[in-house]
Design a protein around this motif. Structure first.
Motif, short mmCIF file in Angstrom:
data_model
loop_
_atom_site.label_atom_id
_atom_site.label_comp_id
_atom_site.label_asym_id
_atom_site.label_seq_id
_atom_site.Cartn_x
_atom_site.Cartn_y
_atom_site.Cartn_z
N MET A 1 -3.30 44.93 37.90
CA MET A 1 -3.86 45.48 36.65
C MET A 1 -5.33 45.86 36.82
SD MET A 1 -2.14 43.12 33.69
CE MET A 1 -0.36 43.13 33.46
N PHE A 2 -6.06 45.04 37.57
CA PHE A 2 -7.46 45.36 37.81
C PHE A 2 -7.58 46.63 38.66
CE2 PHE A 2 -8.34 40.55 37.44
CZ PHE A 2 -8.36 40.65 36.07
N LEU A 3 -6.72 46.77 39.64
CA LEU A 3 -6.72 47.97 40.47
C LEU A 3 -6.35 49.20 39.63
CD1 LEU A 3 -5.04 46.61 43.71
CD2 LEU A 3 -7.43 47.28 43.44
N LEU A 4 -5.37 49.05 38.73
CA LEU A 4 -5.01 50.16 37.86
C LEU A 4 -6.15 50.51 36.90
CD1 LEU A 4 -1.30 49.26 36.99
CD2 LEU A 4 -2.11 51.14 38.43
N SER A 5 -6.93 49.50 36.50
CA SER A 5 -8.10 49.76 35.66
C SER A 5 -9.11 50.62 36.39
CB SER A 5 -8.74 48.44 35.21
OG SER A 5 -9.94 48.68 34.51
N MET A 6 -9.34 50.30 37.67
CA MET A 6 -10.24 51.13 38.48
C MET A 6 -9.74 52.56 38.55
SD MET A 6 -11.16 48.70 41.72
CE MET A 6 -11.11 46.93 41.58
N LEU A 7 -8.43 52.70 38.77
CA LEU A 7 -7.84 54.03 38.86
C LEU A 7 -8.02 54.78 37.54
CD1 LEU A 7 -6.16 56.13 40.37
CD2 LEU A 7 -4.09 54.95 39.56
N LEU B 1 -8.09 48.22 28.51
CA LEU B 1 -6.92 47.41 28.19
C LEU B 1 -6.43 46.61 29.39
CD1 LEU B 1 -4.64 46.63 26.20
CD2 LEU B 1 -3.38 48.63 27.04
N LEU B 2 -6.38 47.24 30.56
CA LEU B 2 -5.85 46.56 31.74
C LEU B 2 -6.74 45.40 32.18
CD1 LEU B 2 -4.63 49.72 33.65
CD2 LEU B 2 -3.19 47.83 32.86
N ILE B 3 -8.05 45.53 31.96
CA ILE B 3 -8.94 44.40 32.27
C ILE B 3 -8.62 43.23 31.35
CG2 ILE B 3 -11.31 43.56 32.20
CD1 ILE B 3 -12.24 46.26 33.13
N GLY B 4 -8.49 43.52 30.04
CA GLY B 4 -8.19 42.45 29.09
C GLY B 4 -6.85 41.79 29.36
N VAL B 5 -5.80 42.60 29.59
CA VAL B 5 -4.48 42.04 29.85
C VAL B 5 -4.47 41.28 31.16
CG1 VAL B 5 -2.06 42.62 30.27
CG2 VAL B 5 -3.34 43.84 28.51
N GLY B 6 -5.18 41.79 32.15
CA GLY B 6 -5.23 41.10 33.44
C GLY B 6 -5.89 39.74 33.34
N VAL B 7 -6.99 39.67 32.59
CA VAL B 7 -7.67 38.38 32.42
C VAL B 7 -6.78 37.39 31.67
CG1 VAL B 7 -9.61 37.26 31.24
CG2 VAL B 7 -9.99 39.36 32.54
N ILE B 8 -6.10 37.85 30.62
CA ILE B 8 -5.18 36.97 29.87
C ILE B 8 -4.05 36.49 30.79
CG2 ILE B 8 -3.50 36.91 28.00
CD1 ILE B 8 -5.31 38.85 26.48
N ARG C 1 -8.78 32.55 45.27
CA ARG C 1 -8.05 33.80 45.12
C ARG C 1 -9.04 34.97 45.13
NH1 ARG C 1 -5.04 30.24 41.79
NH2 ARG C 1 -2.82 30.20 42.36
N PRO C 2 -9.58 35.31 46.28
CA PRO C 2 -10.59 36.37 46.35
C PRO C 2 -10.06 37.74 45.93
CG PRO C 2 -9.84 35.72 48.55
CD PRO C 2 -9.28 34.72 47.60
N LEU C 3 -8.75 37.99 46.12
CA LEU C 3 -8.21 39.29 45.73
C LEU C 3 -8.32 39.48 44.22
CD1 LEU C 3 -6.77 41.93 46.36
CD2 LEU C 3 -4.58 40.70 46.15
N VAL C 4 -7.91 38.45 43.46
CA VAL C 4 -7.99 38.53 42.00
C VAL C 4 -9.44 38.63 41.56
CG1 VAL C 4 -7.42 37.38 39.84
CG2 VAL C 4 -5.85 37.23 41.78
N GLY D 1 -14.45 44.45 40.57
CA GLY D 1 -14.39 45.89 40.80
C GLY D 1 -14.01 46.66 39.55
N ALA D 2 -13.03 46.13 38.81
CA ALA D 2 -12.61 46.80 37.57
C ALA D 2 -13.75 46.84 36.57
CB ALA D 2 -11.40 46.09 36.98
N LEU D 3 -14.49 45.73 36.44
CA LEU D 3 -15.63 45.71 35.52
C LEU D 3 -16.70 46.71 35.94
CD1 LEU D 3 -15.98 41.85 34.94
CD2 LEU D 3 -15.12 43.56 33.33
N GLY D 4 -16.88 46.86 37.26
CA GLY D 4 -17.85 47.85 37.74
C GLY D 4 -17.38 49.27 37.50
N PHE D 5 -16.10 49.54 37.78
CA PHE D 5 -15.58 50.91 37.62
C PHE D 5 -15.55 51.34 36.17
CE2 PHE D 5 -14.66 50.81 41.97
CZ PHE D 5 -14.16 52.04 42.39
#
Length: 315
Positions: free
Chosen positions: A1-7, A47-54, A99-102, A108-112
């Motif tokens: 979801m974070f990657l999709l947020s960047m996209l 939205l994807l950042i919020g859903v990903g964090v939840i 979990r460095p990937l998460v 990254g999503a917050l930056g993008f």
């Protein structure tokens, strides 16, 4: 979801430059393509950042209840140490270190997601470089030999049209569609070519509006009289405080009042501020008469009109 947020954030930037908001034919499913895709991409980025964090909090973090008794006094050293221990435990249970990937994709999503804001800020206009300011903010429609005409009617002015104590609103010739009644058809056609239309007309009017006043020559300071003619002076109509149009004339004191915040300017003394929050005098327009006896400007304003801005006095 974070990657999709960047996209999604990247797609916002792509949509911003791909779809033309001014093109009424550029539509998708009956909706404007620019508005639709900018809204969708920015919405999904957030939205994807919020859903990903939840999702992270519900699926990956530890889930057990803790309770703490309330107390009115400051926490003891033991309690403070316990809070730090609980914080360390929470960090450990969140898996942010394991979990460095998460973690990295969230950062990254917050930056993008800041990219849409940066790109959208370009709509505020070009950077106000000195050369751009000289062409826009610091230049008006006035120039040498531009006739002074009455606002709305467009009547050309002669000194004999103004009695002592008179104040009227005026514009430069070319912004008001009116003619000298004595003008021939050829002269009218030639004058018509100088008129400004559309958005350029509105932009020019915001800076070129002036007030014309006539006073006794003996009441004017030497510097004021030098830029006037037979007691007639012309000043910018735009208040130097926040840009309100000035119109309240005190004939006996020669003061002009701004109705917005009561800034008061002395038209007999170079538009000097005598009261109120304005920090600069009203700019005076140097004037003379042409070969036919009509009032004309001898140049543009010698200083920028309107409210002050940060770079106003820079070179």
């Amino acid at each position: 979801m974070f990657l999709l947020s960047m996209l999604s954030a990247v797609l916002f930037v792509v949509s911003y430059y791909t779809f033309d908001i001014k093109d009424e034919h550029d539509t998708f499913m009956g909706l404007g393509s620019s508005t639709l895709f900018l809204g969708l991409t920015l919405g999904f980025a957030l939205l994807l950042i919020g859903v990903g964090v939840i999702h992270w909090a519900r699926k990956l973090m530890g889930d057990h209840e803790i309770s703490e008794l309330r107390h009115p006094a400051a926490s003891s050293e033991e309690d403070r140490a316990q809070v730090l221990a609980d914080l360390a435990q929470g960090i450990e249970e969140s898996g942010i270190a394991r979990r460095p990937l998460v973690r990295n994709t969230l950062l990254g999503a917050l930056g993008f997601v800041g990219l849409p804001a940066v790109v959208a800020l370009t709509d505020l206009g070009p950077v106000a470089t000195p050369s751009l300011r000289r062409k826009t903010l610091e230049t008006t429609f006035w120039k040498a030999d531009t006739r002074i005409v009455v606002d709305v009617s467009g009547r050309w002015l002669k000194p004999s049209d103004l009695e002592v104590g008179t104040l009227l609103n005026a514009e430069p010739q070319g912004l008001v569609h009116a003619f000298d009644p004595r003008a021939t058809a050829e002269e009218r056609e030639e004058i018509e070519q100088t008129f400004v239309h559309g958005a350029a007309l509105q932009a020019a009017k915001t800076k070129a509006a002036v007030v014309v006043a006539r006073m006794e020559t003996k009441d004017l300071s030497d510097a004021t009289a030098e830029w006037g003619h037979e007691g007639i002076v012309v000043y910018s109509k735009i208040c130097t405080h926040v840009g309100c149009p000035i119109s309240l004339w005190e004939q006996q004191t020669h003061h002009l009042l701004c109705p917005c915040h009561q800034s008061t300017f002395d038209l007999a003394d170079k538009g000097r501020v005598v009261f109120g929050p304005a920090a600069r005098a009203l700019p005076q327009l140097p004037i003379s008469v042409d070969d036919e006896g009509y009032l004309v400007a001898t140049s543009d304003f010698k200083e920028p009109v309107g409210p002050s801005y940060w770079e106003r006095d820079s070179k």
